[in-house]
Design a protein around this motif. Structure first.
Motif, PDB file in Angstrom:
ATOM      1  N   TRP A 178       0.964  -1.338   0.161  1.00  0.00           N
ATOM      2  CA  TRP A 178      -0.326   0.335   0.079  1.00  0.00           C
ATOM      3  C   TRP A 178       0.749   1.085  -0.462  1.00  0.00           C
ATOM      4  O   TRP A 178       0.675   1.898  -0.576  1.00  0.00           O
ATOM      5  N   ASP A 179       1.818   1.228   0.922  1.00  0.00           N
ATOM      6  CA  ASP A 179       2.404   2.625   0.627  1.00  0.00           C
ATOM      7  C   ASP A 179       3.290   2.881  -0.857  1.00  0.00           C
ATOM      8  O   ASP A 179       3.103   3.899  -0.436  1.00  0.00           O
ATOM      9  N   LEU A 180       3.951   1.649  -1.216  1.00  0.00           N
ATOM     10  CA  LEU A 180       4.654   2.557  -2.532  1.00  0.00           C
ATOM     11  C   LEU A 180       3.658   2.490  -3.478  1.00  0.00           C
ATOM     12  O   LEU A 180       3.286   3.142  -4.438  1.00  0.00           O
ATOM     13  N   ALA A 181       2.083   2.237  -3.634  1.00  0.00           N
ATOM     14  CA  ALA A 181       1.169   2.383  -4.368  1.00  0.00           C
ATOM     15  C   ALA A 181       0.840   3.749  -4.079  1.00  0.00           C
ATOM     16  O   ALA A 181       0.616   4.449  -5.179  1.00  0.00           O
ATOM     17  N   VAL A 182       0.440   3.858  -2.643  1.00  0.00           N
ATOM     18  CA  VAL A 182       0.268   5.344  -2.560  1.00  0.00           C
ATOM     19  C   VAL A 182       0.826   6.789  -2.544  1.00  0.00           C
ATOM     20  O   VAL A 182       1.238   7.670  -3.926  1.00  0.00           O
ATOM     21  N   HIS A 183       2.240   6.214  -2.709  1.00  0.00           N
ATOM     22  CA  HIS A 183       3.590   7.305  -2.843  1.00  0.00           C
ATOM     23  C   HIS A 183       3.473   7.363  -4.806  1.00  0.00           C
ATOM     24  O   HIS A 183       3.905   8.511  -4.953  1.00  0.00           O
ATOM     25  N   PHE A 184       3.285   6.364  -5.685  1.00  0.00           N
ATOM     26  CA  PHE A 184       3.344   6.076  -7.283  1.00  0.00           C
ATOM     27  C   PHE A 184       1.957   7.254  -6.913  1.00  0.00           C
ATOM     28  O   PHE A 184       1.606   8.905  -8.523  1.00  0.00           O
ATOM     29  N   VAL A 185       0.720   6.888  -6.902  1.00  0.00           N
ATOM     30  CA  VAL A 185      -0.147   8.015  -6.876  1.00  0.00           C
ATOM     31  C   VAL A 185      -0.332   8.973  -6.946  1.00  0.00           C
ATOM     32  O   VAL A 185      -0.012   9.906  -7.557  1.00  0.00           O
ATOM     33  N   ALA A 186      -0.031   9.201  -5.970  1.00  0.00           N
ATOM     34  CA  ALA A 186      -0.141  10.971  -4.520  1.00  0.00           C
ATOM     35  C   ALA A 186       0.793  11.527  -5.222  1.00  0.00           C
ATOM     36  O   ALA A 186       0.747  12.465  -5.169  1.00  0.00           O
ATOM     37  N   THR A 187       2.206  10.904  -5.177  1.00  0.00           N
ATOM     38  CA  THR A 187       3.260  11.687  -6.196  1.00  0.00           C
ATOM     39  C   THR A 187       3.142  12.323  -7.476  1.00  0.00           C
ATOM     40  O   THR A 187       3.382  13.767  -7.128  1.00  0.00           O
ATOM     41  N   GLY A 188       2.433  11.611  -7.979  1.00  0.00           N
ATOM     42  CA  GLY A 188       2.301  12.187  -9.192  1.00  0.00           C
ATOM     43  C   GLY A 188       1.086  12.792  -9.161  1.00  0.00           C
ATOM     44  O   GLY A 188       1.449  14.009 -10.443  1.00  0.00           O
ATOM     45  N   VAL A 189       0.035  12.787  -8.993  1.00  0.00           N
ATOM     46  CA  VAL A 189      -1.380  13.879  -9.187  1.00  0.00           C
ATOM     47  C   VAL A 189      -0.999  14.981  -8.712  1.00  0.00           C
ATOM     48  O   VAL A 189      -0.569  15.634  -8.898  1.00  0.00           O
ATOM     49  N   VAL A 190      -0.202  14.902  -7.223  1.00  0.00           N
ATOM     50  CA  VAL A 190       0.535  16.116  -6.269  1.00  0.00           C
ATOM     51  C   VAL A 190       0.987  16.769  -7.784  1.00  0.00           C
ATOM     52  O   VAL A 190       0.820  18.279  -7.837  1.00  0.00           O
ATOM     53  N   ALA A 191       1.687  16.104  -8.168  1.00  0.00           N
ATOM     54  CA  ALA A 191       3.139  17.078  -9.344  1.00  0.00           C
ATOM     55  C   ALA A 191       2.473  17.705 -10.087  1.00  0.00           C
ATOM     56  O   ALA A 191       2.708  18.769 -10.704  1.00  0.00           O
ATOM     57  N   LEU A 230      10.072  13.739  -7.882  1.00  0.00           N
ATOM     58  CA  LEU A 230      11.383  14.047  -7.114  1.00  0.00           C
ATOM     59  C   LEU A 230      11.343  14.663  -5.993  1.00  0.00           C
ATOM     60  O   LEU A 230      11.786  14.496  -4.880  1.00  0.00           O
ATOM     61  N   ALA A 231      11.050  16.235  -5.898  1.00  0.00           N
ATOM     62  CA  ALA A 231      11.439  17.224  -5.496  1.00  0.00           C
ATOM     63  C   ALA A 231      10.630  16.616  -4.002  1.00  0.00           C
ATOM     64  O   ALA A 231      10.426  16.675  -2.976  1.00  0.00           O
ATOM     65  N   ILE A 232       9.040  17.057  -4.568  1.00  0.00           N
ATOM     66  CA  ILE A 232       8.535  16.155  -3.392  1.00  0.00           C
ATOM     67  C   ILE A 232       8.706  15.648  -2.523  1.00  0.00           C
ATOM     68  O   ILE A 232       8.774  15.141  -1.277  1.00  0.00           O
ATOM     69  N   SER A 233       9.271  13.880  -3.229  1.00  0.00           N
ATOM     70  CA  SER A 233       9.465  13.050  -2.898  1.00  0.00           C
ATOM     71  C   SER A 233      10.676  13.188  -1.588  1.00  0.00           C
ATOM     72  O   SER A 233      10.364  11.976  -0.546  1.00  0.00           O
ATOM     73  N   ALA A 234      11.146  13.565  -1.723  1.00  0.00           N
ATOM     74  CA  ALA A 234      12.524  14.268  -1.630  1.00  0.00           C
ATOM     75  C   ALA A 234      11.778  14.685  -0.183  1.00  0.00           C
ATOM     76  O   ALA A 234      12.769  14.779   0.904  1.00  0.00           O
ATOM     77  N   LEU A 235      11.328  15.785  -0.571  1.00  0.00           N
ATOM     78  CA  LEU A 235      10.968  16.692   1.100  1.00  0.00           C
ATOM     79  C   LEU A 235       9.814  16.297   1.570  1.00  0.00           C
ATOM     80  O   LEU A 235      10.261  15.981   2.844  1.00  0.00           O
ATOM     81  N   TRP A 236       9.573  15.019   1.232  1.00  0.00           N
ATOM     82  CA  TRP A 236       8.388  13.778   2.108  1.00  0.00           C
ATOM     83  C   TRP A 236       9.243  12.995   2.962  1.00  0.00           C
ATOM     84  O   TRP A 236       9.133  13.025   4.394  1.00  0.00           O
ATOM     85  N   GLU A 237      10.228  12.772   2.252  1.00  0.00           N
ATOM     86  CA  GLU A 237      11.215  11.940   3.490  1.00  0.00           C
ATOM     87  C   GLU A 237      11.900  12.318   4.065  1.00  0.00           C
ATOM     88  O   GLU A 237      12.286  12.182   5.458  1.00  0.00           O
ATOM     89  N   MET A 238      12.784  13.804   3.874  1.00  0.00           N
ATOM     90  CA  MET A 238      13.030  14.919   4.822  1.00  0.00           C
ATOM     91  C   MET A 238      12.418  15.105   6.335  1.00  0.00           C
ATOM     92  O   MET A 238      12.751  15.049   6.772  1.00  0.00           O
ATOM     93  N   VAL A 239      11.077  15.234   5.755  1.00  0.00           N
ATOM     94  CA  VAL A 239       9.922  15.545   6.940  1.00  0.00           C
ATOM     95  C   VAL A 239       9.868  13.937   7.808  1.00  0.00           C
ATOM     96  O   VAL A 239       9.620  14.142   9.011  1.00  0.00           O
ATOM     97  N   GLU A 240       9.752  12.495   6.742  1.00  0.00           N
ATOM     98  CA  GLU A 240       9.637  11.392   7.460  1.00  0.00           C
ATOM     99  C   GLU A 240      11.238  11.298   8.985  1.00  0.00           C
ATOM    100  O   GLU A 240      11.046  10.985  10.071  1.00  0.00           O
TER     101      GLU A 240
END
Length: 198
Positions: free
Chosen positions: A88-101, A136-146
């Motif tokens: 589920w984590d990877l599926a949400v990362h795939f869809v959510a990151t793409g849609v938000v970007a 990629l920028a959103i993903s990096a920022l999210w991982e920094m928040v985590e």
């Protein structure tokens, strides 16, 4: 943008998009009543995000897709789906990151930062490049928040090298797919919205 936000819904699709925003507001109330304050905070964080498409005046289908994706991502945290369902984590990362970007690409076009008109099929190559970079920028920022949350707030927040790299890679891939989609499917305004409307 102000004119787009105040636009009265005229179709069932536009009403459905606004219904998603109402559901986001009700989710915060539900989180506060039946879950924890932290859960209510997560859902409250998602609420303003669902308002962005209203300001941008994007097409209802994109508005609904974005809003539902944001709510699913937020509720997945509250309901512990990220830990209870392995993929589920990877599926949400795939869809959510793409849609938000993709939505951020529309926002940047409204601000004149990127030379692209999401209402038309002109300059299709712009989102093909910009959306994956934003993802990629959103993903990096999210991982920094985590990482920040794990280091300074609670070690219950899971952080691991493989998980971080995997999440970023999948988020970037989601950005590639989203960029291709919005390059060929007009997602822009119901009527042209210019920066002068802000």
């Amino acid at each position: 943008m102000r004119r787009a936000f105040l636009h009265w819904p005229r179709t069932s699709a536009e009403l459905s998009a606004d219904a998603v925003r109402v559901l986001a507001a009700l989710s915060v109330i539900a989180g506060a009543i039946w879950w924890t304050p932290t859960d209510a905070g997560i859902l409250a964080f998602a609420l303003p995000a669902t308002l962005l498409p209203r300001f941008l005046g994007v097409r209802p289908a994109f508005d609904i897709t974005y809003g539902v994706t944001i709510l699913v991502a937020a509720w997945s945290n509250v309901l512990d789906l990220y830990t209870s369902i392995a993929w589920w984590d990877l599926a949400v990362h795939f869809v959510a990151t793409g849609v938000v970007a993709a939505m951020l690409c529309v926002l940047l076009s409204r601000w004149g930062v990127v030379p692209w008109q999401p209402e038309t099929r002109a300059m299709r190559r712009v989102p093909l490049l910009v959306v994956p970079v934003l993802a990629l920028a959103i993903s990096a920022l999210w991982e920094m928040v985590e990482w920040f949350g794990h280091t300074f707030i609670s070690d219950d927040i899971f952080v691991a090298y493989a998980d971080t790299i995997g999440d970023m890679a999948v988020g970037g891939l989601g950005g590639v797919v989203a960029g291709i989609v919005i390059a060929f499917v007009p997602v822009g305004a119901r009527a042209t919205v210019s920066i002068g409307d802000r």
